[in-house]
Design a protein around this motif. Structure first.
Motif, PDB file in Angstrom:
ATOM      1  N   GLU A 389      -6.828 -22.618 -16.716  1.00 36.47           N
ATOM      2  CA  GLU A 389      -5.977 -22.833 -15.540  1.00 36.47           C
ATOM      3  C   GLU A 389      -4.811 -23.759 -15.862  1.00 36.47           C
ATOM      4  OE1 GLU A 389      -9.164 -26.055 -15.157  1.00 36.47           O
ATOM      5  OE2 GLU A 389      -9.077 -23.942 -15.755  1.00 36.47           O
ATOM      6  N   TRP A 390      -4.987 -24.652 -16.843  1.00 35.65           N
ATOM      7  CA  TRP A 390      -3.893 -25.542 -17.254  1.00 35.65           C
ATOM      8  C   TRP A 390      -2.762 -24.738 -17.877  1.00 35.65           C
ATOM      9  CZ3 TRP A 390      -1.912 -26.729 -22.167  1.00 35.65           C
ATOM     10  CH2 TRP A 390      -1.023 -27.808 -22.218  1.00 35.65           C
ATOM     11  N   GLU A 393      -0.978 -22.830 -15.134  1.00 31.63           N
ATOM     12  CA  GLU A 393      -0.094 -23.736 -14.379  1.00 31.63           C
ATOM     13  C   GLU A 393       1.255 -23.907 -15.086  1.00 31.63           C
ATOM     14  OE1 GLU A 393       0.152 -28.441 -13.020  1.00 31.63           O
ATOM     15  OE2 GLU A 393      -1.774 -27.577 -13.669  1.00 31.63           O
ATOM     16  N   LYS A 394       1.230 -24.060 -16.409  1.00 36.41           N
ATOM     17  CA  LYS A 394       2.461 -24.283 -17.155  1.00 36.41           C
ATOM     18  C   LYS A 394       3.342 -23.039 -17.221  1.00 36.41           C
ATOM     19  CE  LYS A 394       1.133 -28.441 -18.000  1.00 36.41           C
ATOM     20  NZ  LYS A 394       1.720 -29.558 -17.214  1.00 36.41           N
ATOM     21  N   PRO A 399       6.011 -23.550  -9.058  1.00 38.98           N
ATOM     22  CA  PRO A 399       5.042 -24.648  -9.248  1.00 38.98           C
ATOM     23  C   PRO A 399       4.096 -24.842  -8.072  1.00 38.98           C
ATOM     24  CG  PRO A 399       7.224 -25.314  -9.980  1.00 38.98           C
ATOM     25  CD  PRO A 399       7.394 -23.980  -9.308  1.00 38.98           C
ATOM     26  N   VAL A 402       0.326 -23.711  -7.846  1.00 44.37           N
ATOM     27  CA  VAL A 402      -0.802 -24.414  -8.464  1.00 44.37           C
ATOM     28  C   VAL A 402      -1.977 -24.513  -7.500  1.00 44.37           C
ATOM     29  CG1 VAL A 402      -0.085 -26.749  -7.772  1.00 44.37           C
ATOM     30  CG2 VAL A 402      -1.426 -26.430  -9.862  1.00 44.37           C
ATOM     31  N   SER A 403      -1.698 -24.491  -6.201  1.00 46.06           N
ATOM     32  CA  SER A 403      -2.778 -24.553  -5.203  1.00 46.06           C
ATOM     33  C   SER A 403      -3.653 -23.315  -5.245  1.00 46.06           C
ATOM     34  CB  SER A 403      -2.195 -24.726  -3.799  1.00 46.06           C
ATOM     35  OG  SER A 403      -1.380 -23.605  -3.451  1.00 46.06           O
ATOM     36  N   LEU A 405      -4.819 -22.047  -8.058  1.00 45.74           N
ATOM     37  CA  LEU A 405      -5.547 -22.076  -9.321  1.00 45.74           C
ATOM     38  C   LEU A 405      -6.901 -22.756  -9.149  1.00 45.74           C
ATOM     39  CD1 LEU A 405      -2.687 -23.084 -11.806  1.00 45.74           C
ATOM     40  CD2 LEU A 405      -3.278 -20.820 -10.904  1.00 45.74           C
ATOM     41  N   GLN A 408      -8.785 -27.675  -9.029  1.00 41.31           N
ATOM     42  CA  GLN A 408      -7.664 -28.567  -8.744  1.00 41.31           C
ATOM     43  C   GLN A 408      -8.089 -29.870  -8.076  1.00 41.31           C
ATOM     44  OE1 GLN A 408      -4.485 -27.934  -9.913  1.00 41.31           O
ATOM     45  NE2 GLN A 408      -5.713 -26.368 -10.942  1.00 41.31           N
ATOM     46  N   ARG A 413      -9.186 -32.739 -12.604  1.00 45.85           N
ATOM     47  CA  ARG A 413      -7.934 -33.244 -13.173  1.00 45.85           C
ATOM     48  C   ARG A 413      -8.222 -34.333 -14.210  1.00 45.85           C
ATOM     49  NH1 ARG A 413      -6.225 -33.532  -7.648  1.00 45.85           N
ATOM     50  NH2 ARG A 413      -5.120 -31.629  -7.029  1.00 45.85           N
TER      51      ARG A 413
END
Length: 422
Positions: A389-390, A393-394, A399, A402-403, A405, A408, A413
């Motif tokens: 998932e990281w 995200e990238k 952006p 991201v919610s 994914l 979270q 984190r």
């Protein structure tokens, strides 16, 4: 707090009995019709499909599929998602909430996991569901069942896992719905008291899947999703029809507003115009097979796979990752990116001379490769562990997505940060 953590690990179900005792007071006052959804994979999909039909008539045990989680869920409490200090609060709150809190919905739809030996049985004997829906059966969390084999309780891990899941149908009062193509399911439910209804995938007439939608057509109706749902969802759709008929509730075939929870075959827009299919929530050979079978018929050019290790397999990890190699070859995709020590050790050697494949130890290395080599024309499918998932995200074009994914919350984190993933 260290003492409490060790006690929870050693006496998991014994400690869970404390929360069960108090939550059961609230449950009896509520008295819903209980449906348990279980299986090695596909439970969350099934839970959300049922929610698409019953809506506010039911309460759903989202993110609470363990002995502790279900007890907390009944009392409207959050489980352990942050500081271990939260345990003290839970111990003190539970008796009070047992007498003042009660839900009102007609149905309680419970997702029950079989990660630990005897946990599914513990849940089933407690809740005694009216209906159970057993979606799949396979080697999820196999490492935890090796102790059962070592103790001489079962001949192999497969038998141990099958027995654990079968305790839910065995403790079901009225109706059990199973996959009729699975011999172990048929065998273990042969002599139970509840009525057993077995369903099969051959009811499906046609299936089309694209990066942003999937169409399942049956003889008299069709389901259209706005995510790329795998063909294996067919079994959940047929089970859904059987369940709604039993509950005497109408079925809604219009699923335009239905969206899967994060990282279960979700479509996302990526940078440069790449299309992302995020199925990184978990991985064992069943869910890998399901997603890779979808990839084979996915209507998209330039398909890339990003695959992380299959974890929790214990002594079977070599065997499972070798199976994965053949599954990956069968997809005939343009490029395969492997991440993790297990895929590097067992999967990569079987692929390196037969397909375009890259192998990386860490997500950071894989991300650099992807950022350098993706042109914008690709559809990139993510499946497996190693905090994929990281990477997703990238690569997001937006952006704020991201919610959508997985993992979270603050605890995850922090874990990613400990890997240098920030």
């Amino acid at each position: 707090m260290i003492f409490i953590t060790k006690l929870k690990k050693k006496l998991y179900l014994s400690v869970a009995n404390y929360f069960k005792f108090w939550s059961n007071i609230s449950l009896k006052r509520w008295n819903p019709r209980i449906v348990i959804v279980t299986g090695s994979a596909g439970k969350t999909t099934m839970l959300n499909l049922i929610e698409s039909q019953l809506g506010a008539k039911a309460h759903y045990s989202h993110n609470a599929n363990s002995a502790f989680g279900i007890a907390f869920d009944i009392l409207g409490m959050r489980g352990i998602t942050g500081s271990k200090l939260h345990w003290i609060s839970l111990f003190l709150q539970t008796p009070f909430r047992a007498f003042v809190y009660s839900r009102k919905e007609k149905f309680y739809i419970v997702e029950a996991d079989g990660e630990r030996p005897h946990e599914a049985e513990w849940i089933a004997k407690w809740l005694r569901p009216e209906v159970s829906v057993w979606v799949t059966l396979g080697r999820s969390h196999a490492v935890f069942y090796e102790q059962e084999v070592a103790a001489g309780n079962f001949a192999n891990v497969d038998d141990a896992i099958a027995h654990e899941f079968s305790t839910i149908p065995a403790n079901t009062r009225e109706l059990v719905i199973i996959d009729g193509d699975n011999e172990k399911m048929l065998e273990t439910t042969k002599n139970i008291e509840a009525k057993v209804v077995s369903v099969k995938k051959d009811a499906l007439k046609s299936y089309e899947v694209y990066p942003d939608k999937a169409i399942f057509e049956f003889a008299k109706h069709k389901f259209v999703f706005h995510d790329p749902m795998p063909r294996d969802v067919t079994i959940q759709l047929v089970m859904l029809e059987k369940l709604m008929k039993y509950l005497n509730e109408p079925i809604n075939y219009d699923l335009n507003d239905f969206h899967m929870p994060p990282a279960r075959s979700n479509y996302l827009e990526g940078k440069k115009g790449i299309k992302i299919i995020d199925s990184s929530y978990n991985a064992h050979i069943i869910s890998m097979t399901t997603v890779l079978d979808m990839v084979k018929v996915l209507h998209a050019p330039h398909k890339w796979l990003v695959i992380g290790d299959i974890i929790d397999q214990g002594r079977l990890e070599g065997e499972e990752h070798e199976k994965l190699a053949q599954l990956l070859l069968d997809t005939k995709v343009e490029n395969i990116v492997l991440i993790g020590r297990r895929t590097k050790k067992y999967t990569y050697p079987l692929l390196k001379d037969k397909a375009k494949v890259q192998s990386f130890d860490k997500p950071q290395q894989a991300l650099k490769y992807l950022e350098k080599n993706l042109t914008g024309k690709e559809t990139v499918i993510f499946k497996g562990s190693q905090y994929l998932e990281w990477i997703v995200e990238k690569l997001l074009a937006h952006p704020e997505d991201v919610s959508n994914l997985a993992r979270q919350d603050e605890a995850h984190r922090r874990r990613r940060a400990s890997w240098g993933l920030e």
